[in-house]
Motif scaffolding. Structure first.
Motif, PDB file in Angstrom:
ATOM      1  N   ILE A  68      11.298 -13.506  11.007  1.00  0.00           N
ATOM      2  CA  ILE A  68       9.676 -13.708  11.314  1.00  0.00           C
ATOM      3  C   ILE A  68       8.934 -14.173  10.078  1.00  0.00           C
ATOM      4  CG2 ILE A  68       7.457 -12.997  12.345  1.00  0.00           C
ATOM      5  CD1 ILE A  68       8.926 -11.162  14.242  1.00  0.00           C
ATOM      6  N   LEU A  69       8.174 -15.102  10.090  1.00  0.00           N
ATOM      7  CA  LEU A  69       7.276 -15.595   9.118  1.00  0.00           C
ATOM      8  C   LEU A  69       5.853 -15.149   9.449  1.00  0.00           C
ATOM      9  CD1 LEU A  69       6.863 -16.699   6.254  1.00  0.00           C
ATOM     10  CD2 LEU A  69       6.554 -19.104   7.040  1.00  0.00           C
ATOM     11  N   SER A  70       5.054 -14.335   8.637  1.00  0.00           N
ATOM     12  CA  SER A  70       4.044 -13.899   9.120  1.00  0.00           C
ATOM     13  C   SER A  70       2.928 -14.082   8.196  1.00  0.00           C
ATOM     14  CB  SER A  70       4.015 -12.457   9.428  1.00  0.00           C
ATOM     15  OG  SER A  70       2.701 -12.065   9.601  1.00  0.00           O
ATOM     16  N   LEU A  71       1.822 -14.901   8.535  1.00  0.00           N
ATOM     17  CA  LEU A  71       0.707 -15.228   7.796  1.00  0.00           C
ATOM     18  C   LEU A  71      -0.563 -14.358   8.388  1.00  0.00           C
ATOM     19  CD1 LEU A  71       1.193 -19.174   7.333  1.00  0.00           C
ATOM     20  CD2 LEU A  71       1.943 -17.358   5.783  1.00  0.00           C
ATOM     21  N   ARG A  72      -1.390 -14.036   7.444  1.00  0.00           N
ATOM     22  CA  ARG A  72      -2.655 -13.331   7.950  1.00  0.00           C
ATOM     23  C   ARG A  72      -3.925 -13.399   6.801  1.00  0.00           C
ATOM     24  NH1 ARG A  72      -1.045  -7.009   8.553  1.00  0.00           N
ATOM     25  NH2 ARG A  72      -1.645  -7.034   6.433  1.00  0.00           N
ATOM     26  N   TYR A  73      -4.745 -13.626   7.705  1.00  0.00           N
ATOM     27  CA  TYR A  73      -6.197 -13.878   6.811  1.00  0.00           C
ATOM     28  C   TYR A  73      -7.102 -12.795   7.302  1.00  0.00           C
ATOM     29  CZ  TYR A  73     -10.908 -15.181   5.774  1.00  0.00           C
ATOM     30  OH  TYR A  73     -12.356 -15.080   5.304  1.00  0.00           O
ATOM     31  N   ARG A  74      -7.931 -11.798   6.565  1.00  0.00           N
ATOM     32  CA  ARG A  74      -8.675 -10.994   6.916  1.00  0.00           C
ATOM     33  C   ARG A  74     -10.138 -11.090   6.304  1.00  0.00           C
ATOM     34  NH1 ARG A  74      -5.696  -5.041   7.797  1.00  0.00           N
ATOM     35  NH2 ARG A  74      -4.112  -5.942   9.278  1.00  0.00           N
ATOM     36  N   HIS A  75     -11.174 -11.248   6.931  1.00  0.00           N
ATOM     37  CA  HIS A  75     -12.688 -11.526   6.534  1.00  0.00           C
ATOM     38  C   HIS A  75     -13.387 -10.282   6.613  1.00  0.00           C
ATOM     39  CE1 HIS A  75     -16.377 -13.331   5.282  1.00  0.00           C
ATOM     40  NE2 HIS A  75     -16.711 -13.098   6.521  1.00  0.00           N
ATOM     41  N   GLY A  76     -13.719  -9.548   5.547  1.00  0.00           N
ATOM     42  CA  GLY A  76     -14.703  -8.431   5.529  1.00  0.00           C
ATOM     43  C   GLY A  76     -16.113  -8.564   5.687  1.00  0.00           C
ATOM     44  N   MET A  77     -16.478  -7.756   6.202  1.00  0.00           N
ATOM     45  CA  MET A  77     -18.066  -7.685   6.709  1.00  0.00           C
ATOM     46  C   MET A  77     -18.639  -6.341   6.569  1.00  0.00           C
ATOM     47  SD  MET A  77     -17.936 -10.324   9.959  1.00  0.00           S
ATOM     48  CE  MET A  77     -16.397  -9.471  10.706  1.00  0.00           C
ATOM     49  N   LYS A  78     -19.914  -6.250   6.555  1.00  0.00           N
ATOM     50  CA  LYS A  78     -20.729  -4.942   6.345  1.00  0.00           C
ATOM     51  C   LYS A  78     -20.013  -4.220   5.081  1.00  0.00           C
ATOM     52  CE  LYS A  78     -22.266  -2.538   9.759  1.00  0.00           C
ATOM     53  NZ  LYS A  78     -22.389  -1.945  11.274  1.00  0.00           N
ATOM     54  N   ASP A  79     -19.580  -2.980   5.249  1.00  0.00           N
ATOM     55  CA  ASP A  79     -19.090  -2.160   4.218  1.00  0.00           C
ATOM     56  C   ASP A  79     -17.622  -2.611   3.755  1.00  0.00           C
ATOM     57  OD1 ASP A  79     -21.355  -0.762   3.779  1.00  0.00           O
ATOM     58  OD2 ASP A  79     -20.676   0.711   5.441  1.00  0.00           O
ATOM     59  N   CYS A  80     -17.029  -3.533   4.239  1.00  0.00           N
ATOM     60  CA  CYS A  80     -15.691  -4.168   3.899  1.00  0.00           C
ATOM     61  C   CYS A  80     -15.993  -5.353   2.781  1.00  0.00           C
ATOM     62  CB  CYS A  80     -14.840  -4.666   4.996  1.00  0.00           C
ATOM     63  SG  CYS A  80     -13.096  -5.155   4.451  1.00  0.00           S
ATOM     64  N   LEU A  81     -15.757  -5.233   1.780  1.00  0.00           N
ATOM     65  CA  LEU A  81     -16.055  -6.531   0.749  1.00  0.00           C
ATOM     66  C   LEU A  81     -15.055  -7.185   0.560  1.00  0.00           C
ATOM     67  CD1 LEU A  81     -17.971  -3.863  -1.795  1.00  0.00           C
ATOM     68  CD2 LEU A  81     -18.908  -5.137   0.126  1.00  0.00           C
ATOM     69  N   TYR A  82     -14.021  -7.378   1.100  1.00  0.00           N
ATOM     70  CA  TYR A  82     -12.957  -8.029   0.642  1.00  0.00           C
ATOM     71  C   TYR A  82     -12.321  -9.124   1.592  1.00  0.00           C
ATOM     72  CZ  TYR A  82     -11.896  -4.444  -2.799  1.00  0.00           C
ATOM     73  OH  TYR A  82     -11.959  -3.310  -3.667  1.00  0.00           O
ATOM     74  N   ASP A  83     -12.017 -10.409   1.278  1.00  0.00           N
ATOM     75  CA  ASP A  83     -11.223 -11.197   2.039  1.00  0.00           C
ATOM     76  C   ASP A  83     -10.158 -11.068   1.491  1.00  0.00           C
ATOM     77  OD1 ASP A  83     -13.416 -12.129   3.458  1.00  0.00           O
ATOM     78  OD2 ASP A  83     -13.996 -13.874   2.051  1.00  0.00           O
ATOM     79  N   SER A  84      -9.057 -10.986   2.488  1.00  0.00           N
ATOM     80  CA  SER A  84      -7.632 -10.812   2.314  1.00  0.00           C
ATOM     81  C   SER A  84      -6.718 -11.865   2.810  1.00  0.00           C
ATOM     82  CB  SER A  84      -7.250  -9.257   2.888  1.00  0.00           C
ATOM     83  OG  SER A  84      -8.058  -8.245   2.287  1.00  0.00           O
ATOM     84  N   PHE A  85      -5.652 -12.281   2.023  1.00  0.00           N
ATOM     85  CA  PHE A  85      -4.697 -13.256   2.592  1.00  0.00           C
ATOM     86  C   PHE A  85      -3.364 -12.516   2.318  1.00  0.00           C
ATOM     87  CE2 PHE A  85      -8.289 -15.191   0.647  1.00  0.00           C
ATOM     88  CZ  PHE A  85      -8.451 -16.246   1.252  1.00  0.00           C
ATOM     89  N   SER A  86      -2.517 -12.950   3.154  1.00  0.00           N
ATOM     90  CA  SER A  86      -0.902 -12.366   2.998  1.00  0.00           C
ATOM     91  C   SER A  86       0.130 -13.197   3.569  1.00  0.00           C
ATOM     92  CB  SER A  86      -0.984 -11.029   3.558  1.00  0.00           C
ATOM     93  OG  SER A  86      -0.977 -10.925   5.034  1.00  0.00           O
ATOM     94  N   ALA A  87       1.224 -13.201   3.084  1.00  0.00           N
ATOM     95  CA  ALA A  87       2.394 -13.588   3.729  1.00  0.00           C
ATOM     96  C   ALA A  87       3.679 -12.521   3.658  1.00  0.00           C
ATOM     97  CB  ALA A  87       2.814 -14.732   2.989  1.00  0.00           C
ATOM     98  N   ALA A  88       4.358 -12.596   4.871  1.00  0.00           N
ATOM     99  CA  ALA A  88       5.608 -11.586   4.973  1.00  0.00           C
ATOM    100  C   ALA A  88       6.674 -12.170   5.540  1.00  0.00           C
ATOM    101  CB  ALA A  88       4.855 -10.445   5.833  1.00  0.00           C
ATOM    102  N   TYR A  89       7.575 -11.438   5.354  1.00  0.00           N
ATOM    103  CA  TYR A  89       8.865 -11.662   5.891  1.00  0.00           C
ATOM    104  C   TYR A  89       9.343 -10.555   6.691  1.00  0.00           C
ATOM    105  CZ  TYR A  89      13.992 -12.095   7.010  1.00  0.00           C
ATOM    106  OH  TYR A  89      15.366 -12.056   7.668  1.00  0.00           O
ATOM    107  N   ILE A  90       9.761 -10.632   8.274  1.00  0.00           N
ATOM    108  CA  ILE A  90       9.880  -9.631   8.974  1.00  0.00           C
ATOM    109  C   ILE A  90      11.394  -9.929   9.631  1.00  0.00           C
ATOM    110  CG2 ILE A  90       9.287  -8.232  10.952  1.00  0.00           C
ATOM    111  CD1 ILE A  90       6.425  -9.386  10.521  1.00  0.00           C
ATOM    112  N   ARG A  91      12.259  -8.822   9.531  1.00  0.00           N
ATOM    113  CA  ARG A  91      13.500  -8.832  10.123  1.00  0.00           C
ATOM    114  C   ARG A  91      13.757  -8.123  11.319  1.00  0.00           C
ATOM    115  NH1 ARG A  91      18.227 -12.047  11.383  1.00  0.00           N
ATOM    116  NH2 ARG A  91      19.852 -10.550  11.954  1.00  0.00           N
ATOM    117  N   CYS A  92      14.045  -8.436  12.440  1.00  0.00           N
ATOM    118  CA  CYS A  92      14.147  -7.880  13.784  1.00  0.00           C
ATOM    119  C   CYS A  92      15.621  -7.525  14.121  1.00  0.00           C
ATOM    120  CB  CYS A  92      13.236  -8.520  14.710  1.00  0.00           C
ATOM    121  SG  CYS A  92      11.658  -8.890  14.604  1.00  0.00           S
ATOM    122  N   PHE A  93      15.632  -6.552  14.750  1.00  0.00           N
ATOM    123  CA  PHE A  93      17.191  -6.315  15.180  1.00  0.00           C
ATOM    124  C   PHE A  93      17.333  -5.231  16.019  1.00  0.00           C
ATOM    125  CE2 PHE A  93      16.247  -4.173  11.261  1.00  0.00           C
ATOM    126  CZ  PHE A  93      16.296  -3.034  11.194  1.00  0.00           C
TER     127      PHE A  93
END
Length: 290
Positions: A265-290
């Motif tokens: 699995i190739l996973s892409l993620r974006y998180r937008h912070g609001m109120k007391d969360c001040l961060y915007d976050s970007f990520s990419a991951a490799y997931i192996r399932c078995f």
């Protein structure tokens, strides 16, 4: 031993070794201003108060081993980290255990942010080691007619370091919640679906306040998930609502796109912070399932 299980065991070994290394490091002479720290999401780094994933009431039946790179950005903080995760199902998906660990976190803060957080410095040349988060899941209900419901109980250990820079709290945190999900649409061949999901629970963390030793918060999330063939998209809004109102009410808009090919699995993620969360976050991951 299969290739996937070797990966999972390797991640567990890395987690254990990193925690042991952290405990052996020299401590800073910074205790005299420890009382000035504000133990709330607004005044700590982006990984100090993790919000649980919305799991739609179902528990995955496959083992998963994940390695994720993340970038977090706010007006006064730039943070990069590497996260490892292992998910272990039990009894054909009726229960499961998951371990998350921030292997390394590298950060640079502005002087204004350092002063606002009462931190010791703008960065640390060796980076920071994060907390170990251990979660247990138990399936309460599985029903196509009604809904799927699962219970989560999680403990975040005090293994993270760089409390001096307000990166990790060096204090225990725990939460409990019920995850619920239900199909709105399912294609006859099951290659496409649309699902509504949510969670509600309790979130608690220890503080440095000598009178109120802990902060209690309501935990909540709601969203949708959908799939078409090998693509899966999740979108939700999640947050906690602490009773002190001292920066303890973060809110996040979260999206995640996964593409799976032969248990990879190739996973892409974006998180937008609001109120007391001040961060915007970007990520990419490799997931192996078995």
């Amino acid at each position: 031993m299969t290739f996937g299980k070797k990966i999972a065991y390797l991640l567990l070994i890395l987690t254990t070794a990193s925690v042991a290394n952290k405990k052996g490091q020299a401590q800073d002479d910074w205790h005299e201003i420890l009382r000035d720290l504000q133990y709330s999401p607004r005044y700590f780094g982006p990984n100090a108060f993790p919000l649980p994933e919305l799991r739609d009431g179902r528990i995955e039946t496959r083992w998963e081993a994940e390695l994720r790179g993340e970038y977090h950005e706010s007006d006064g903080d730039r943070t990069k980290d590497v996260l490892a995760r292992v998910f272990i199902p039990v009894a054909d998906g009726r229960a499961a255990v998951e371990i998350n660990y921030i292997l390394y976190e590298y950060y640079t803060m502005t002087q204004e942010t350092v002063e606002e957080r009462h931190a010791a410095g703008r960065f640390w040349k060796d980076g920071a080691h994060g907390d170990v988060v251990v979660s247990a899941f138990y399936r309460l209900l599985q029903s196509k007619k009604w809904a799927d419901v699962a219970l989560e109980a999680t403990l975040k250990t005090a293994s993270g370091d760089r409390l001096a820079d307000a990166r990790f709290t060096d204090a225990a945190t725990y939460w409990f919640n019920l995850n619920i999900g239900r199909h709105l649409y399912m294609h006859p061949d099951k290659k496409a679906y649309l699902r509504i999901q949510g969670l509600a629970g309790f979130y608690c963390w220890m503080t440095n306040d000598i009178i109120h030793r802990q902060n209690d918060a309501i935990l909540y999330a709601a969203g949708f998930s959908g799939a078409y063939k090998n693509l899966t998209l999740n979108a939700d809004i999640a947050g906690i609502h602490g009773y002190k109102n001292n920066g303890d009410r973060p809110l996040q808009l979260r999206t995640k796109l996964n593409y799976e090919y032969r248990k990879n699995i190739l996973s892409l993620r974006y998180r937008h912070g609001m109120k007391d969360c001040l961060y915007d976050s970007f990520s990419a991951a490799y997931i192996r399932c078995f």
